[in-house]
Design an enzyme around this catalytic site. Structure first.
Site, PDB file in Angstrom:
ATOM      1  CD  GLN A  16      -2.245   2.129   1.116  1.00  0.00           C
ATOM      2  OE1 GLN A  16      -1.232   2.768   1.260  1.00  0.00           O
ATOM      3  NE2 GLN A  16      -3.405   2.692   0.963  1.00  0.00           N
ATOM      4  CB  ALA A  17       2.071   3.287  -2.797  1.00  0.00           C
ATOM      5  CG  ASP A  18      -1.371   7.612   0.804  1.00  0.00           C
ATOM      6  OD1 ASP A  18      -0.491   8.205   1.461  1.00  0.00           O
ATOM      7  OD2 ASP A  18      -2.496   8.091   0.586  1.00  0.00           O
ATOM      8  N   PRO A  19       0.854   4.611   3.089  1.00  0.00           N
ATOM      9  CG  PRO A  19       2.884   3.740   3.841  1.00  0.00           C
ATOM     10  CD  PRO A  19       2.231   4.417   2.667  1.00  0.00           C
TER      11      PRO A  19
END
Length: 83
Positions: A16-19
């Protein structure tokens, strides 16, 4: 959060690139769930190996190796001079 991040990569093969805290919730059963799939990707075995080596390089403070691994993995273009 770190355990969840590592579990995503190594067990599920995703990231998940927006953690941030707003994109994850803890369910009643104690499991963590992703609620924002806008920036998610899938990792193949070779990518997981590179991530492992890169994390190890950071932990051992071998930043030259970290830079070289980024290039080997294709995260940095071949024509970029690292040093």
């Amino acid at each position: 959060m770190l355990i969840f991040f590592l579990r995503q990569i190594y067990e599920d093969g995703i990231f998940q690139a927006d953690p941030h805290q707003g994109n994850f919730i803890v369910m009643k059963d104690g499991k963590t769930a992703i609620v924002d799939f806008g920036r998610i990707g899938f990792l193949q075995k070779q990518e997981r190996i590179f991530i492992t080596k890169i994390l190890y390089g950071f932990l051992t403070k071998d930043y030259k190796q970290v830079a070289e691994l980024h290039k080997q993995a294709g995260y940095v273009p071949e024509n970029v001079d690292l040093f």
